[in-house]
Design an enzyme around this catalytic site. Structure first.
Site, PDB file in Angstrom:
ATOM      1  N   PHE A  22       0.848  -1.196   0.000  1.00  0.00           N
ATOM      2  CA  PHE A  22       0.000   0.000   0.000  1.00  0.00           C
ATOM      3  C   PHE A  22       0.880   1.241   0.000  1.00  0.00           C
ATOM      4  O   PHE A  22       1.895   1.294   0.688  1.00  0.00           O
ATOM      5  CB  PHE A  22      -0.889   0.004   1.246  1.00  0.00           C
ATOM      6  CG  PHE A  22      -1.673   1.277   1.437  1.00  0.00           C
ATOM      7  CD1 PHE A  22      -2.819   1.537   0.700  1.00  0.00           C
ATOM      8  CD2 PHE A  22      -1.254   2.235   2.354  1.00  0.00           C
ATOM      9  CE1 PHE A  22      -3.526   2.713   0.863  1.00  0.00           C
ATOM     10  CE2 PHE A  22      -1.965   3.411   2.537  1.00  0.00           C
ATOM     11  CZ  PHE A  22      -3.105   3.650   1.785  1.00  0.00           C
ATOM     12  N   ARG A  44       7.846  -9.934   7.721  1.00  0.00           N
ATOM     13  CA  ARG A  44       7.752  -8.757   8.578  1.00  0.00           C
ATOM     14  C   ARG A  44       6.898  -7.711   7.862  1.00  0.00           C
ATOM     15  O   ARG A  44       7.215  -7.302   6.743  1.00  0.00           O
ATOM     16  CB  ARG A  44       9.131  -8.155   8.875  1.00  0.00           C
ATOM     17  CG  ARG A  44      10.112  -9.128   9.524  1.00  0.00           C
ATOM     18  CD  ARG A  44       9.733  -9.416  10.964  1.00  0.00           C
ATOM     19  NE  ARG A  44      10.760 -10.178  11.636  1.00  0.00           N
ATOM     20  CZ  ARG A  44      10.558 -11.357  12.197  1.00  0.00           C
ATOM     21  NH1 ARG A  44       9.360 -11.924  12.165  1.00  0.00           N
ATOM     22  NH2 ARG A  44      11.538 -11.984  12.793  1.00  0.00           N
ATOM     23  N   GLU A  98       5.009  23.584  12.956  1.00  0.00           N
ATOM     24  CA  GLU A  98       3.884  22.918  13.616  1.00  0.00           C
ATOM     25  C   GLU A  98       3.420  23.686  14.855  1.00  0.00           C
ATOM     26  O   GLU A  98       2.224  23.803  15.099  1.00  0.00           O
ATOM     27  CB  GLU A  98       4.245  21.481  13.982  1.00  0.00           C
ATOM     28  CG  GLU A  98       4.316  20.542  12.807  1.00  0.00           C
ATOM     29  CD  GLU A  98       2.972  20.308  12.116  1.00  0.00           C
ATOM     30  OE1 GLU A  98       1.912  20.513  12.726  1.00  0.00           O
ATOM     31  OE2 GLU A  98       2.993  19.882  10.949  1.00  0.00           O
ATOM     32  N   SER A 119       7.007   2.913  17.292  1.00  0.00           N
ATOM     33  CA  SER A 119       6.623   1.489  17.380  1.00  0.00           C
ATOM     34  C   SER A 119       7.570   0.661  16.527  1.00  0.00           C
ATOM     35  O   SER A 119       7.207   0.188  15.451  1.00  0.00           O
ATOM     36  CB  SER A 119       5.182   1.296  16.890  1.00  0.00           C
ATOM     37  OG  SER A 119       4.280   1.997  17.701  1.00  0.00           O
ATOM     38  N   GLY A 121       8.532  -2.254  16.368  1.00  0.00           N
ATOM     39  CA  GLY A 121       8.181  -3.620  15.995  1.00  0.00           C
ATOM     40  C   GLY A 121       7.558  -3.715  14.616  1.00  0.00           C
ATOM     41  O   GLY A 121       7.601  -4.766  13.977  1.00  0.00           O
ATOM     42  N   GLU A 125       8.642   5.080  11.974  1.00  0.00           N
ATOM     43  CA  GLU A 125       8.393   6.488  12.314  1.00  0.00           C
ATOM     44  C   GLU A 125       9.342   6.944  13.423  1.00  0.00           C
ATOM     45  O   GLU A 125       9.396   6.363  14.499  1.00  0.00           O
ATOM     46  CB  GLU A 125       6.953   6.710  12.781  1.00  0.00           C
ATOM     47  CG  GLU A 125       6.696   8.169  13.133  1.00  0.00           C
ATOM     48  CD  GLU A 125       5.320   8.419  13.739  1.00  0.00           C
ATOM     49  OE1 GLU A 125       4.869   9.567  13.661  1.00  0.00           O
ATOM     50  OE2 GLU A 125       4.707   7.483  14.279  1.00  0.00           O
ATOM     51  N   GLU A 146      -7.610  19.961   9.760  1.00  0.00           N
ATOM     52  CA  GLU A 146      -7.313  19.894  11.199  1.00  0.00           C
ATOM     53  C   GLU A 146      -8.272  20.796  11.962  1.00  0.00           C
ATOM     54  O   GLU A 146      -8.364  21.990  11.688  1.00  0.00           O
ATOM     55  CB  GLU A 146      -5.880  20.393  11.479  1.00  0.00           C
ATOM     56  CG  GLU A 146      -4.842  19.344  11.474  1.00  0.00           C
ATOM     57  CD  GLU A 146      -3.484  19.903  11.868  1.00  0.00           C
ATOM     58  OE1 GLU A 146      -2.764  19.172  12.551  1.00  0.00           O
ATOM     59  OE2 GLU A 146      -3.139  21.034  11.495  1.00  0.00           O
TER      60      GLU A 146
END
Length: 190
Positions: A22, A44, A98, A119, A121, A125, A146
């Site tokens: 994707f 994975r 930001e 994360s 695993g 990111e 937003e």
């Protein structure tokens, strides 16, 4: 501080093949076939992300937070200002952008506190957490999609929000505890 690259020949996996699954506007998903240290193979599932920035901003002894609906969680979440890096964007400049876009605040000083994986695993990111000081208020200009409300909490209120689950994302919890540590030691650190 960018995380170090570390290898351990007894544990390292070698990518044999990658199958793209994707490609979205923010993330992509791939399935890697890897050779395991014992010679076997495994799959994975990997989410690729361009990286992000987050800003711990304190003004008048209050942490600057935004409240926004998070579809993945199915509810609103109080968070420090944050956002993804644009292609080729310098994280320091993204942090300033930001902060201003989401809160209206600009800062006189900003510095990297720490960089961390969200994360590891399944995702690559990397978030760069900055501390902004010398804040000046201004007009927020959030992205078109937003919808945010600005909150300013004392340290005690922020700790209560963590305890109650109103603040439950890792970057904001880390920022609140970095602020608490700063109150105890006199410096921002993790």
């Amino acid at each position: 501080m960018k995380p170090i690259s570390y290898s351990n020949p007894k544990l390292d996996e070698v990518t044999v093949s990658t199958k793209p699954v994707f490609e979205g506007n923010i993330i992509s998903l791939q399935i890697d076939t890897v050779k395991l240290p014992d010679g076997g193979t495994a799959s994975r599932e990997i989410v690729r992300h361009p990286g992000a920035v987050a800003v711990l901003a304190i003004h008048d002894d209050k942490i600057i937070l935004v409240d926004q609906y998070r579809q993945a969680m199915g509810r609103c979440e109080l968070e420090i200002p944050a956002g993804k890096l644009e292609k080729g964007e310098d994280p320091l400049e993204a942090a300033k952008r930001e902060l201003q876009e989401e809160t209206g605040y600009t800062c006189q000083q900003i510095r990297l506190l720490h960089s961390f994986y969200t994360s590891p695993g399944f995702a690559d990111e990397l978030i760069h957490l900055y501390v902004a000081e010398g804040l000046e208020s201004g007009e927020a200009v959030p992205d078109e999609d937003e919808f945010l409300e600005l909150y300013e909490l004392t340290l005690q209120e922020a700790l209560e929000a963590v305890k109650s689950g109103r603040i439950s994302d890792a970057k904001t919890i880390m920022a609140v505890y970095a602020w608490k540590l700063q109150q105890l030691t006199g410096e921002f650190r993790i």
